[in-house]
Design an enzyme around this catalytic site. Structure first.
Site, PDB file in Angstrom:
ATOM      1  N   ASN A   1       0.802  -1.225   0.000  1.00 20.10           N
ATOM      2  CA  ASN A   1       0.000   0.000   0.000  1.00 20.10           C
ATOM      3  C   ASN A   1       0.832   1.271   0.000  1.00 20.10           C
ATOM      4  O   ASN A   1       0.329   2.338   0.297  1.00 20.10           O
ATOM      5  CB  ASN A   1      -0.956   0.003   1.192  1.00 20.10           C
ATOM      6  CG  ASN A   1      -1.768  -1.273   1.270  1.00 20.10           C
ATOM      7  OD1 ASN A   1      -1.672  -2.017   2.240  1.00 20.10           O
ATOM      8  ND2 ASN A   1      -2.516  -1.557   0.210  1.00 20.10           N
TER       9      ASN A   1
ATOM     10  N   VAL B   1       1.908   7.095   0.766  1.00 11.31           N
ATOM     11  CA  VAL B   1       1.074   6.087   1.401  1.00 11.31           C
ATOM     12  C   VAL B   1      -0.316   6.132   0.789  1.00 11.31           C
ATOM     13  O   VAL B   1      -0.881   7.206   0.601  1.00 11.31           O
ATOM     14  CB  VAL B   1       0.971   6.349   2.918  1.00 11.31           C
ATOM     15  CG1 VAL B   1       0.108   5.289   3.585  1.00 11.31           C
ATOM     16  CG2 VAL B   1       2.346   6.358   3.536  1.00 11.31           C
ATOM     17  N   CYS B   2      -0.859   4.972   0.472  1.00 12.77           N
ATOM     18  CA  CYS B   2      -2.179   4.922  -0.140  1.00 12.77           C
ATOM     19  C   CYS B   2      -3.120   4.190   0.807  1.00 12.77           C
ATOM     20  O   CYS B   2      -3.203   2.976   0.796  1.00 12.77           O
ATOM     21  CB  CYS B   2      -2.091   4.186  -1.477  1.00 12.77           C
ATOM     22  SG  CYS B   2      -3.682   3.882  -2.229  1.00 12.77           S
ATOM     23  N   ILE B   3      -3.788   4.961   1.692  1.00 12.85           N
ATOM     24  CA  ILE B   3      -4.826   4.347   2.535  1.00 12.85           C
ATOM     25  C   ILE B   3      -6.070   5.224   2.485  1.00 12.85           C
ATOM     26  O   ILE B   3      -5.993   6.419   2.231  1.00 12.85           O
ATOM     27  CB  ILE B   3      -4.385   4.146   4.005  1.00 12.85           C
ATOM     28  CG1 ILE B   3      -3.729   5.391   4.563  1.00 12.85           C
ATOM     29  CG2 ILE B   3      -3.478   2.957   4.141  1.00 12.85           C
ATOM     30  CD1 ILE B   3      -3.435   5.293   6.033  1.00 12.85           C
TER      31      ILE B   3
END
Lengths: 170, 427
Positions: free
Chosen positions: A81, A88-90
């Site tokens: 992720n 950061v990909c959340i």
């Protein structure tokens, strides 16, 4: 607008200083600019990132907390992720409107009642349990699924790097 | 001279209460301080300024009374007389009625008193009236207990000749409808009661009256609030009826329980109250439901987007009482502003005890499986938040270094590496 953002950031900084979640330190790099933060996140125990201390940069928009901050690891990171460049990909970092992947439920999205602490805790939880569906780093996601042993080895390597220790192979 | 058996036997069966319907728990307590009617409201409004002045004067006198209570020797006649007189100046008048036991002291009266509970000031009242100490600390602070000899344990009971009072209901009721079950809680009380089963119990029936339509105690009120209203009222009269001693009945199987229930029946009869099956535990449960229900209805009364925000804020800051959040969000209308108020500390609140330290269940799971506590330290925690940017930035740097060092130490320990922790310290 910026005044409100500053007040809010100051309040969150205070909260994080006095009552930080375990293994997390976060605050502005330099108080001249309150919109650039640095955070240290300890890899959760019992995972392949255990004991690693991962530095990350948080950039807040001037209309924070209406818009979410951006977060980017400043160390080398290999995680399903996290983009190869460290971003950061959340879901908590995305406003309900934009959904690049089209898989997130809006309940986990950014909203003004979220906080830096919540973001950092979410990052800790994706370190423990990567979300393989969102392929920010396709290679990492693939390896995590297909070759967990190799994935662990790479993660372990990263942990040593963050601790300034020589790699296991040395 | 009374035969105790004769006296107490009939009360067993006819207890007027058990046959009639059980009153709901809420009837046993005063829920509001004032019970105003159309006529009394004018009187109260006229009295109010007088009451305020009176209470201020009495607060100052109260300090003298406290000093006197500290200085006067325990168990002396002088103490009893002086303190009772001083407290009547403060508005607390005690009428003791021991006509029922006059002349019946063939031998020493028991040293254990059991009374019904009608206010948080009961221990004070019994202390002034019969010089008895109380086992219950109640909610009083230590300095108050010191002067009035609360918080006795069985050692002092054995060593001295002091009397001890118990309030086995566990919580003040309004003294108008019924009595809660008498329960013995804690080792001290069990010990006392087993001792009492040899010596006998002296039941006391407490009741109170006031000129103003103002309750002495309400549910969940603090002792100092009760005390303030005592100072405010012109006079509060506590009646203490000393009932005939209950001696141990050899026929009873389990001595202590039988005695306690017997005492309850006697007190209920003397005060014309019902015996209810409710216990202190029921009260605790009722209070919980009451507060949750109250807040739930308040939250529901907000516009939907605000009630959603209230729930979210509660999630983020679980230690903040719901009422505080609701009040502030009513004013600000914005979740964000309320959060910053709460985090800034502009709104004071008493934190609720939290069940989990971390708001996020995922993380609390992680930390519970971790063995970090074995290191016996938590790095990066600070007691204070610096006042100037310089101090804060310095502290931030320190915390970062601590976290890193701590993680390194753990890593090296775990993997059994040989080199000393500081060998490869970064520049």
């Amino acid at each position: 607008m910026a005044g409100q953002a500053l007040r809010r950031l100051m309040a969150e900084y205070k909260q994080l200083t006095l009552n930080p979640p375990e293994g997390i330190v976060a605050g502005p790099v330099n108080e001249e600019n309150f919109f650039e933060w640095e955070a240290l996140i300890t890899g959760p125990e019992g995972t392949c990132y255990e004991n690693g201390v991962f530095p990350a940069k948080l950039s807040f928009p001037s209309d924070y907390p209406l818009s979410p901050p951006k977060m980017q690891f400043t160390c080398e990171m290999f995680h399903p992720n996290v983009y190869p460049d460290g971003r950061v990909c959340i879901s908590i970092l995305h406003a309900p409107g934009d959904d690049p992947m089209g898989y997130e439920s809006s309940s986990e999205r950014w909203s003004p009642v979220q906080s830096v602490e919540k973001i950092l805790l979410s990052v800790v939880s994706i370190l423990a349990e990567p979300n393989a569906e969102s392929g920010a780093n396709v290679d990492a996601a693939k390896m995590w699924r297909d070759d967990p042993e190799q994935f662990k080895k790479i993660a372990h390597h990263l942990v040593r790097k963050t601790l300034n220790l020589p790699s296991p192979s040395d | 001279m009374r035969e105790p058996d004769e006296d107490t036997e009939p009360t067993e069966e006819p207890s007027p209460s058990t046959s009639s319907t059980v009153p709901p728990l809420s009837d046993l307590f005063n829920q509001c301080r004032w019970s105003l009617s159309a006529e009394s409201i004018i009187f109260v409004i006229l009295y109010f300024p007088i009451g305020v002045v009176l209470s201020v004067i009495r607060i100052f006198i109260c300090f003298h009374v406290y000093i006197a209570a500290c200085l006067l020797p325990r168990n002396s006649l002088v103490r009893t007389v002086v303190l009772r007189w001083m407290w009547s100046v403060l508005g607390l008048v005690i009428r003791k009625d021991d006509s029922l036991v006059k002349g019946s002291h063939s031998h020493d009266p028991p040293r254990l008193y059991v009374a019904n509970n009608i206010s948080s000031l009961d221990p004070l009242v019994t202390h002034l009236a019969i010089d008895a100490s109380s086992v219950e600390r109640g909610l009083f602070p230590t300095w108050f207990l010191y002067a009035y000899g609360y918080g006795y344990d069985h050692k002092t009971f054995e060593d001295s000749t002091a009397s001890i009072a118990l309030y086995p209901e566990g919580i003040p009721t309004n003294g108008k409808v019924g009595l809660l079950q008498f329960v013995q809680r804690g080792p001290t009380k069990e010990w006392l009661l087993s001792e009492a089963s040899k010596q006998g119990i002296q039941p006391l029936a407490l009741s109170v009256e006031r000129l103003l339509p103002l309750s002495v105690s309400v549910v969940g009120s603090a002792w100092w609030i009760d005390l303030y209203w005592l100072f405010f009222s012109p006079v509060t009269i506590f009646h203490i009826k000393v009932l005939p001693v209950i001696w141990r009945n050899p026929g009873q199987g389990k001595a202590e329980e039988g005695l306690l229930e017997h005492t309850r029946t006697t007190i209920a009869k003397a005060l014309n109250l019902q015996l209810t099956p409710h216990t202190h535990h029921d009260y605790v449960e009722w209070m919980k439901r009451r507060t949750v229900g109250e807040y739930q209805s308040v939250v529901n009364s907000l516009p939907p987007e605000l009630s959603l925000a209230v729930m979210r804020i509660k999630e983020i800051l679980p230690s903040v009482p719901l009422a505080v959040i609701v009040n502030d969000i009513r004013r600000t209308g914005s979740a964000d502003e309320t959060i910053s108020h709460l985090v800034d500390g502009t709104i004071p609140y008493t934190p609720e005890n939290m069940t989990s330290k971390h708001p996020s269940p995922a993380v609390s799971q992680l930390s519970s499986t971790s063995s970090s506590t074995s290191m016996g330290e938590r790095s990066g925690v600070r007691e204070s938040f610096g006042r100037t940017p310089k101090i804060r930035m310095q502290s931030f740097e320190e915390r970062k270094r601590e976290l890193l060092e701590c993680a390194r130490r753990k890593y090296i320990q775990k993997h059994g590496l040989k080199f000393p922790p500081l060998q490869l310290e970064s520049e």
